[in-house]
Scaffold this motif. Structure first.
Motif, short mmCIF file in Angstrom:
data_model
loop_
_atom_site.label_atom_id
_atom_site.label_comp_id
_atom_site.label_asym_id
_atom_site.label_seq_id
_atom_site.Cartn_x
_atom_site.Cartn_y
_atom_site.Cartn_z
N PHE A 1 13.65 -3.62 13.37
CA PHE A 1 14.45 -2.52 13.49
C PHE A 1 13.87 -1.17 12.82
CE2 PHE A 1 14.41 -5.38 9.80
CZ PHE A 1 14.21 -4.55 8.66
N ARG A 2 14.53 -0.16 12.95
CA ARG A 2 14.04 1.14 12.42
C ARG A 2 14.42 1.21 11.07
NH1 ARG A 2 16.23 4.70 17.09
NH2 ARG A 2 18.25 4.53 15.59
N LEU A 3 13.43 1.83 10.35
CA LEU A 3 13.67 1.86 8.66
C LEU A 3 14.93 2.90 8.49
CD1 LEU A 3 10.12 2.01 6.93
CD2 LEU A 3 11.71 0.27 7.49
N PHE B 1 10.50 2.23 -2.22
CA PHE B 1 9.48 2.34 -1.13
C PHE B 1 10.46 2.61 0.00
CE2 PHE B 1 7.42 0.22 2.35
CZ PHE B 1 6.10 0.70 2.13
N LEU B 2 11.47 2.02 0.46
CA LEU B 2 12.35 2.35 1.40
C LEU B 2 13.18 3.75 1.64
CD1 LEU B 2 13.46 -1.05 2.45
CD2 LEU B 2 11.38 0.17 3.52
N SER C 1 0.79 -1.18 0.12
CA SER C 1 -0.07 0.10 -0.02
C SER C 1 0.76 1.27 -0.04
CB SER C 1 -1.02 -0.15 1.11
OG SER C 1 -0.35 0.48 2.55
N GLU C 2 0.34 2.42 0.36
CA GLU C 2 1.20 3.49 0.19
C GLU C 2 2.20 3.43 1.32
OE1 GLU C 2 0.53 8.24 0.93
OE2 GLU C 2 -1.14 7.19 0.11
N ARG D 1 6.38 2.49 6.60
CA ARG D 1 6.80 3.70 6.39
C ARG D 1 6.32 4.78 7.85
NH1 ARG D 1 7.65 5.12 0.21
NH2 ARG D 1 5.33 5.53 0.56
N LYS D 2 4.98 4.42 7.60
CA LYS D 2 4.27 5.38 8.65
C LYS D 2 4.69 5.14 10.05
CE LYS D 2 -0.44 6.70 8.72
NZ LYS D 2 -1.96 6.34 8.53
#
Length: 185
Positions: free
Chosen positions: A120-122, A176-177, A5-6, A97-98
């Motif tokens: 983990f944190r993005l 995306f990331l 998704s977004e 991502r949110k």
């Protein structure tokens, strides 16, 4: 299989329940059973199954070796069937991502580390690494380079991706990331 998704990306990973694993587990089981029947027949001195002629095989040393191969094959076969029934290696990769979090989950063999779960944190993801090995045993491996944790593989070496499919997957995930791509050939 993946879902996107977004803000969320979920990639489901298949484990040991692949057609090739079923095939090899069955082949190893039947082959080892054949070796064991021939070894036992040579020990008893008569054919247990008519299409396995064992009267020409002396128990010492050929029959012992055949029995050993049969028993060893049964152990290997049981390992393969256990891996298939437990679906070792299956799981998912999830990137949100949110919330700014990512997690990787895999099933392993029973025991203390049956569930492998990494969070983990993005923002700790430094890059996405694509390792391409060409030659007789060509393979593509996709992995994450995470600060403080090193390189964590996302795909297995035996997944049959073409280099083009893997490049597309890496480009989509990196977009995306919002991280760079490292390519190692």
């Amino acid at each position: 299989m993946s879902w996107q998704s977004e803000h969320i990306w979920i990639e489901v990973r298949t484990g040991s329940r692949k057609l090739s694993n079923f095939f090899w587990a069955l082949v190893v089981f039947l082959g080892s059973l054949g070796f064991l029947v021939v070894g036992t027949s040579s020990y008893l001195g008569k054919n247990l199954i008519s299409f396995f002629p064992s009267q020409q095989i002396l128990f010492f040393p050929q029959g012992i070796v055949m029995s050993f191969y049969g028993i060893a094959g049964l152990f290997i076969s049981s390992y393969l069937w256990c891996a298939i029934s437990l679906n070792v290696g299956s799981g998912y990769d999830r990137f949100d991502r949110k919330k700014g979090r990512g997690c990787i989950f895999r099933w392993g063999f029973p025991g203390k580390n049956r569930r492998i779960f990494l969070r983990f944190r993005l923002k700790d993801i430094q890059s996405i690494k694509l390792e391409v090995k060409e030659g007789i045993s060509a393979r593509c491996i996709l992995s994450l380079n995470i600060r403080g944790r090193g390189t964590i593989p996302l795909t297995r070496a035996d997944e049959n991706w073409t280099p083009r499919q893997m490049e597309e997957k890496v480009a989509e995930l990196a977009l995306f990331l919002r991280v760079p791509i490292e390519i190692e050939i």
